[in-house]
Enzyme design. Structure first.
Site, PDB file in Angstrom:
ATOM      1  N   GLY A 144       3.067  -1.297   4.233  1.00  0.00           N
ATOM      2  CA  GLY A 144       3.058   0.140   3.958  1.00  0.00           C
ATOM      3  C   GLY A 144       4.478   0.627   3.669  1.00  0.00           C
ATOM      4  O   GLY A 144       5.009   0.436   2.576  1.00  0.00           O
ATOM      5  N   GLY A 145       5.106   1.232   4.671  1.00  0.00           N
ATOM      6  CA  GLY A 145       6.415   1.878   4.498  1.00  0.00           C
ATOM      7  C   GLY A 145       7.453   1.030   3.776  1.00  0.00           C
ATOM      8  O   GLY A 145       8.149   1.518   2.875  1.00  0.00           O
ATOM      9  N   SER A 182       3.521  -2.472  10.211  1.00  0.00           N
ATOM     10  CA  SER A 182       4.974  -2.521  10.449  1.00  0.00           C
ATOM     11  C   SER A 182       5.613  -3.836   9.984  1.00  0.00           C
ATOM     12  O   SER A 182       6.516  -4.353  10.642  1.00  0.00           O
ATOM     13  CB  SER A 182       5.297  -2.241  11.917  1.00  0.00           C
ATOM     14  N   GLU A 218      -5.260  -5.384  10.172  1.00  0.00           N
ATOM     15  CA  GLU A 218      -4.227  -4.371  10.426  1.00  0.00           C
ATOM     16  C   GLU A 218      -4.498  -3.697  11.768  1.00  0.00           C
ATOM     17  O   GLU A 218      -5.288  -2.743  11.840  1.00  0.00           O
ATOM     18  CB  GLU A 218      -4.240  -3.304   9.325  1.00  0.00           C
ATOM     19  N   GLY A 273       2.531   1.946  10.927  1.00  0.00           N
ATOM     20  CA  GLY A 273       3.459   3.075  10.874  1.00  0.00           C
ATOM     21  C   GLY A 273       4.143   3.381  12.190  1.00  0.00           C
ATOM     22  O   GLY A 273       4.736   4.448  12.366  1.00  0.00           O
ATOM     23  N   ASN A 332       0.864  -1.178   0.000  1.00  0.00           N
ATOM     24  CA  ASN A 332       0.000   0.000   0.000  1.00  0.00           C
ATOM     25  C   ASN A 332       0.902   1.229   0.000  1.00  0.00           C
ATOM     26  O   ASN A 332       1.555   1.513   0.998  1.00  0.00           O
ATOM     27  CB  ASN A 332      -0.904  -0.037   1.245  1.00  0.00           C
ATOM     28  N   TRP A 333       0.910   1.936  -1.123  1.00  0.00           N
ATOM     29  CA  TRP A 333       1.828   3.073  -1.254  1.00  0.00           C
ATOM     30  C   TRP A 333       1.271   4.366  -0.689  1.00  0.00           C
ATOM     31  O   TRP A 333       1.937   5.401  -0.753  1.00  0.00           O
ATOM     32  CB  TRP A 333       2.249   3.227  -2.729  1.00  0.00           C
ATOM     33  N   LYS A 334       0.050   4.323  -0.186  1.00  0.00           N
ATOM     34  CA  LYS A 334      -0.557   5.493   0.465  1.00  0.00           C
ATOM     35  C   LYS A 334      -0.348   6.749  -0.391  1.00  0.00           C
ATOM     36  O   LYS A 334      -0.397   6.669  -1.607  1.00  0.00           O
ATOM     37  CB  LYS A 334       0.000   5.632   1.889  1.00  0.00           C
ATOM     38  N   GLU A 385      -6.888   4.357   7.866  1.00  0.00           N
ATOM     39  CA  GLU A 385      -6.705   5.795   7.610  1.00  0.00           C
ATOM     40  C   GLU A 385      -7.960   6.395   6.982  1.00  0.00           C
ATOM     41  O   GLU A 385      -8.311   7.548   7.252  1.00  0.00           O
ATOM     42  CB  GLU A 385      -5.454   6.007   6.745  1.00  0.00           C
ATOM     43  N   HIS A 398      -9.618   0.913   4.845  1.00  0.00           N
ATOM     44  CA  HIS A 398      -8.323   1.079   5.509  1.00  0.00           C
ATOM     45  C   HIS A 398      -8.511   1.977   6.729  1.00  0.00           C
ATOM     46  O   HIS A 398      -9.308   2.917   6.711  1.00  0.00           O
ATOM     47  CB  HIS A 398      -7.297   1.691   4.539  1.00  0.00           C
TER      48      HIS A 398
HETATM   49  P1  13P Z   1       3.126   0.195   7.670  1.00  0.00           P
HETATM   50  O1  13P Z   1       3.650  -1.077   7.044  1.00  0.00           O
HETATM   51  O2  13P Z   1       3.874   1.418   7.232  1.00  0.00           O
HETATM   52  O3  13P Z   1       2.984   0.057   9.154  1.00  0.00           O
HETATM   53  O4  13P Z   1       1.628   0.406   7.086  1.00  0.00           O
HETATM   54  C1  13P Z   1       0.724  -0.642   7.134  1.00  0.00           C
HETATM   55  C2  13P Z   1      -0.482  -0.294   6.352  1.00  0.00           C
HETATM   56  O5  13P Z   1      -1.246   0.574   6.704  1.00  0.00           O
HETATM   57  C3  13P Z   1      -0.728  -1.036   5.100  1.00  0.00           C
HETATM   58  O6  13P Z   1      -2.014  -0.788   4.607  1.00  0.00           O
END
Ligand code: 13P
Length: 251
Positions: free
Chosen positions: A229-230, A208, A165, A171, A10-12, A95, A93
């Protein structure tokens, strides 16, 4: 030891079209196709056209979708607008739920609209830290699961994925332990089996995920993949995670 894995990034709100294209190409060159391994990336809407058809090993998803077919909804994207651009779509998600105040009802409508348009929805769910600390994790995820999937039936189940998640792990660098994740995944598995007997709905873990913990997480019986994510924003770390999946599939 295992059957199939979906490793998703997920590149947000990162990556322009040009950056996304470069990353997909670098990724595609960094891992070999293995039976049972599906790799998906979720770039921003504005990068979907740039990554279209780049490499069949890297599947593409959108990070969000609206539930109406068209209309006066400034800033929104309809499911059919994603045709040819995305195979998967994230719904719910944390967020979206927290920053953009999406309710369980919104998530359910989005999931239904995605299925109707032939997209594969990845339903995201998970608890906050206070919910975990007050032993409310399972009731929270049950509520989210039931609200979103109540209307799914028959062959539609073959297109649904779930991503657990925990919000406190997103994050933060604080990953759920493989045992903590497995416990929730097992619980979700049993609930999904009751909803869709004879289907194994893939349940991904997110929060994470890094090259250092991906192998242990994927080794859990009920973890069918990862939503990263990251660590998915760089070819090096994401391909290391993908390769931990390949390693288990080959073993
Ligand atoms: P991180 O891997 O940066 O914690 O993010 C997870 C995420 O929200 C994937 O959708």
């Amino acid at each position: 030891m295992k059957r199939e894995f979906v490793i998703a990034g997920n590149w947000k709100m990162y990556k322009t079209g040009a950056e996304a294209r470069e990353l997909v190409l670098a990724l595609a060159g960094s891992f070999a196709a293995v039976r049972g391994l599906t790799v998906v990336v979720f770039p921003p809407f504005t990068a979907l056209e740039s990554v279209r058809g780049l490499d069949p090993k890297v599947r593409i998803g959108a990070q969000n979708v609206f539930y109406e077919e068209q209309g006066a909804f400034t800033g929104e994207v309809a499911p059919r607008m994603l045709a040819g651009l995305a195979e998967y779509v994230l719904v719910g998600h944390s967020e979206r739920r927290q920053v953009f105040h999406e309710s369980d009802a919104d998530v359910a409508r989005k999931l239904r609209a995605a299925l109707a348009a032939g997209l594969k929805p990845v339903l995201c769910l998970g608890e906050t830290l206070p919910e975990r600390e007050s032993n409310a994790t399972l009731s929270k995820v049950d509520g989210q699961l039931d609200a979103a999937l109540a209307g799914v039936s028959g062959p539609e189940w073959g297109s649904v994925l779930v991503a657990y998640e925990p919000i406190w792990a997103i994050g933060t660098g604080r990953t759920a332990t493989p045992q903590q994740a497995q416990e929730v995944h097992r619980h979700l598995r049993l609930r999904l089996e009751a909803m869709a007997p004879s289907r194994r709905v893939p349940i991904l873990y997110g929060g994470s995920v890094k090259p250092e913990n991906s192998l242990d997480l994927l080794s859990q019986e009920d973890i069918d993949g990862l939503l990263v994510g990251g660590a998915s924003l760089k070819a090096e770390s994401f391909s290391a995670i993908i390769n931990s999946g390949s390693q288990l599939l080959r073993s």
